[in-house]
Structure formats: C-alpha cells, structure tokens
Design an enzyme around this catalytic site. Structure first.
Site, PDB file in Angstrom:
ATOM      1  CB  SER A 147      -0.786  -0.016   1.255  1.00  0.00           C
ATOM      2  OG  SER A 147      -1.377   1.185   1.675  1.00  0.00           O
ATOM      3  CE1 TYR A 161      -3.896  -2.402   5.165  1.00  0.00           C
ATOM      4  CE2 TYR A 161      -3.134  -0.307   4.546  1.00  0.00           C
ATOM      5  CZ  TYR A 161      -3.557  -1.515   4.399  1.00  0.00           C
ATOM      6  OH  TYR A 161      -3.888  -1.695   2.924  1.00  0.00           O
TER       7      TYR A 161
HETATM    8  N1  NAD Z   1      -8.513  -0.500  -1.186  1.00  0.00           N
HETATM    9  C1  NAD Z   1      -7.569   0.382  -1.028  1.00  0.00           C
HETATM   10  O1  NAD Z   1      -7.543   1.470  -1.145  1.00  0.00           O
HETATM   11  C2  NAD Z   1      -6.271  -0.155  -0.812  1.00  0.00           C
HETATM   12  C3  NAD Z   1      -5.006   0.578  -0.832  1.00  0.00           C
HETATM   13  C4  NAD Z   1      -3.716   0.198  -0.916  1.00  0.00           C
HETATM   14  C5  NAD Z   1      -3.470  -1.255  -0.774  1.00  0.00           C
HETATM   15  N2  NAD Z   1      -4.589  -2.099  -0.709  1.00  0.00           N
HETATM   16  C6  NAD Z   1      -4.204  -3.427  -0.588  1.00  0.00           C
HETATM   17  O2  NAD Z   1      -4.970  -4.183  -1.635  1.00  0.00           O
HETATM   18  C7  NAD Z   1      -5.056  -5.565  -1.306  1.00  0.00           C
HETATM   19  C8  NAD Z   1      -6.768  -5.710  -1.711  1.00  0.00           C
HETATM   20  O3  NAD Z   1      -7.549  -5.013  -0.889  1.00  0.00           O
HETATM   21  P1  NAD Z   1      -9.150  -4.749  -1.151  1.00  0.00           P
HETATM   22  O4  NAD Z   1      -9.315  -3.163  -1.019  1.00  0.00           O
HETATM   23  O5  NAD Z   1      -9.558  -5.381  -2.390  1.00  0.00           O
HETATM   24  O6  NAD Z   1      -9.738  -5.313   0.166  1.00  0.00           O
HETATM   25  P2  NAD Z   1     -11.037  -5.980   0.204  1.00  0.00           P
HETATM   26  O7  NAD Z   1     -11.285  -5.883   1.961  1.00  0.00           O
HETATM   27  O8  NAD Z   1     -11.879  -5.491  -0.415  1.00  0.00           O
HETATM   28  O9  NAD Z   1     -10.465  -7.681   0.034  1.00  0.00           O
HETATM   29  C9  NAD Z   1      -9.739  -8.375   0.825  1.00  0.00           C
HETATM   30  C10 NAD Z   1     -10.203  -9.650   1.026  1.00  0.00           C
HETATM   31  O10 NAD Z   1      -9.229 -10.538   1.790  1.00  0.00           O
HETATM   32  C11 NAD Z   1      -9.987 -11.591   2.472  1.00  0.00           C
HETATM   33  N3  NAD Z   1      -9.153 -11.882   3.764  1.00  0.00           N
HETATM   34  C12 NAD Z   1      -9.078 -10.915   4.760  1.00  0.00           C
HETATM   35  N4  NAD Z   1      -8.247 -11.777   5.707  1.00  0.00           N
HETATM   36  C13 NAD Z   1      -8.342 -13.081   5.285  1.00  0.00           C
HETATM   37  C14 NAD Z   1      -7.695 -14.174   5.641  1.00  0.00           C
HETATM   38  N5  NAD Z   1      -7.109 -14.345   6.964  1.00  0.00           N
HETATM   39  N6  NAD Z   1      -8.004 -15.354   4.895  1.00  0.00           N
HETATM   40  C15 NAD Z   1      -8.429 -15.108   3.695  1.00  0.00           C
HETATM   41  N7  NAD Z   1      -8.839 -14.265   3.243  1.00  0.00           N
HETATM   42  C16 NAD Z   1      -9.031 -13.100   3.698  1.00  0.00           C
HETATM   43  C17 NAD Z   1     -11.230 -10.991   2.898  1.00  0.00           C
HETATM   44  O11 NAD Z   1     -12.286 -11.632   3.036  1.00  0.00           O
HETATM   45  C18 NAD Z   1     -11.743  -9.889   1.539  1.00  0.00           C
HETATM   46  O12 NAD Z   1     -12.477 -10.632   0.817  1.00  0.00           O
HETATM   47  C19 NAD Z   1      -5.118  -5.649   0.304  1.00  0.00           C
HETATM   48  O13 NAD Z   1      -3.849  -6.436   0.376  1.00  0.00           O
HETATM   49  C20 NAD Z   1      -4.871  -4.170   0.856  1.00  0.00           C
HETATM   50  O14 NAD Z   1      -4.178  -4.030   1.980  1.00  0.00           O
HETATM   51  C21 NAD Z   1      -5.962  -1.648  -0.581  1.00  0.00           C
END
Ligand code: NAD
Length: 255
Positions: A147, A161
């Site tokens: 991130s 985080y």
């Molecule tokens: N959304 C943003 O703005 C953003 C920004 C920077 C980085 N990220 C990173 O991008 C990636 C995707 O994020 P997103 O926004 O799609 O998140 P999201 O919350 O929509 O999806 C994350 C998924 O991971 C699953 N998950 C969580 N813990 C788990 C576990 N222990 N075992 C199995 N599955 C598990 C959840 O059920 C969920 O479906 C993540 O690594 C997040 O940290 C997101």
C-alpha cells in the site's frame, strides 16, 4: 512470442487470495481470461465459489480458508498442486485494515490481527508457494500487495497497517533475492486509493475529499484498474522484473 498482457499463462495454475474482495475478484477474472486455471481463495467457501462461478473457462477452484492458519495454508498449496496441476503464480491480495481514530486507540489485538494476517501469513504463504513452484521446475511468479502506506507510514491509528505493508516491501526484496536462482520472480503492487470496502468502510467524507485532492488524477481507482498490473507481472513479458514495488497510485506518490 505472443504479445498480450497475459502471455504465457495458458493452462498454468494461479492462486489468487482475497479473491472475493474488491480487487481480488477482477484479478481472478483477468487471470481466467488468459486461460490460466485459477484457485480463488477467501475466508468463506460460498464467497470463493461465487467468484469461481463467474470465471471464464474451465478448471477453476474456490477455496474458503483463513490464511492466518498456517496449517490450512499448507493444505491449500497441496490442493493447488493436485487440482490445478501445479502452482505457477501466486497473487496474494488478502489483507485486513482496522481503522482507529488515534494511535492511542490501537490495542494489542489490533496489532496481532493486522500483523498476523498481512505480514506473518504472507511470509509463510509465499514460502510454501515458492517451494511448490520450485517443485514444478518451470520458475514462477509471486505478486504480493502492499500500500502507499509502506512509504508514508500512515498517520495515527493506521500506523500498524502501514507497518505491516512496509514489511511486505522488505520481504519481497529478500524473497526476490532468495528465489531468483529458481527463476521465480517476486514483486509487490502498491495501490493508491481504490474504491473497495476496505477503503470506503467508516471513511470520513472529509478524508475522502483530501484523498481526491492529493491525487493528480482527481479520483480514486476502480478495483479492476489493478488487475492489468498483476497479470502483466505474472506474464512472460515480466520475466526480468523482480524485487520491484510497482506504484499504481494515480500519481498520488511518485517513486
Ligand atoms: N482499497 C484500497 O484503497 C487499498 C489501498 C492500498 C492497498 N490495498 C491492498 O490491496 C489488497 C486488496 O484490498 P481490497 O481493497 O480489495 O480489500 P477487500 O477488503 O475488498 O478484500 C480483501 C479480501 O481479503 C479477504 N481476507 C482477509 N483476511 C483473510 C484471511 N485471513 N484469509 C483469507 N482471506 C482473507 C477478505 O475476506 C476480503 O475478501 C489488500 O492487500 C490491501 O491491503 C488496498
């Protein structure tokens, strides 16, 4: 050589974690269009099955597991070897964010939950996947998700985080060095703000506005805008990219 973003993935086994999440779902869909066989992994079996039901082409599998359970991870990799015919790529998106108003509100449980899921589980999953790739003898691709917080460090209650995501960048560099001799590349994708439930849940509208102002493109990304980068990193075109952190932030940060 075929010039397409997913070249070289036809028939290959690809594991996508967080596949029922905002970005994971379009990543799984994009891999399926390349002819890869996708194992869509998320916490709940029904959610993983729902993703698989919509994927193009045959051979996909849905798996509901908690990736923080290391024994379940081992079984996951063994299943992927059996049911996909091998593991060529891991796109690891699963992660958690606990937003806290201030650094003083962060509990030990918040620390353990985020660091165990985002960092500890990532290390053991990447290692197990790399060993399966080594066994396959055809190289491989590991794509982890960090991130922009890896760089900024976040602020107040998001520090934990962000620290877990900083660990991803360090880990990717070390693993790239470790697995390079096996032709396994290891990279991180670093999204800016993306329109998913992780970003939008409990987000203060004023903070959202600040995000728009801080992003030269003037908007947050849509989840599918990360998928091309992930598929490219898994493709044959990216065979010499390893140890990189790919910034996909709409110029919010530039590095
Ligand atoms: N959304 C943003 O703005 C953003 C920004 C920077 C980085 N990220 C990173 O991008 C990636 C995707 O994020 P997103 O926004 O799609 O998140 P999201 O919350 O929509 O999806 C994350 C998924 O991971 C699953 N998950 C969580 N813990 C788990 C576990 N222990 N075992 C199995 N599955 C598990 C959840 O059920 C969920 O479906 C993540 O690594 C997040 O940290 C997101």
């Amino acid at each position: 050589m075929t010039w397409s973003v997913g070249a070289g993935l036809q028939g290959r086994g690809v594991i996508v974690t967080g596949a029922a999440g905002g970005m994971g779902r379009p990543v799984a869909e994009a891999f399926a269009t390349t002819g890869a066989r996708v194992m869509a992994v998320d916490l709940h079996q029904d959610a993983a099955d729902e993703v698989v039901a919509d994927l193009e082409g045959p051979g996909h599998v849905g798996v509901g597991i908690d990736l923080a359970d290391l024994a379940a991870q081992e079984e996951l990799i063994a299943r992927a070897q059996r049911e996909l015919g091998g593991v060529y790529a891991l796109a690891h998106l699963a992660a958690v964010l606990r937003r806290r108003g201030s650094v003083d509100d962060v509990t030990e449980d918040d620390w353990d939950f985020q660091v165990d899921t985002n960092l500890k589980a990532t290390f053991f999953l990447c290692r197990a996947a790399a060993n399966a790739m080594r066994a396959g003898g055809q190289g491989g691709r590991i794509i982890a998700f960090t991130s922009q917080g890896w760089w900024t460090g976040g602020f107040g209650g998001s520090v934990v985080y962000c620290a877990s995501k900083g660990g991803i960048v360090s880990m990717v560099r070390g693993l790239a060095r470790t697995y390079g001799p096996d032709q396994i590349t290891v990279n991180a994708v670093s999204p800016g703000q993306v329109n998913t439930s992780m970003l939008m849940t409990d987000l203060d509208p004023a903070v959202y506005q600040q995000m728009l102002e801080a992003t030269p493109l003037g908007r947050v990304a849509e989840p599918h805008e990360m998928a091309g980068t992930v598929v490219f990193l898994a493709s044959q075109h990216a065979g010499f990219i390893s140890g990189a952190t790919i910034n996909v932030s709409g110029a919010m940060l530039m590095y």
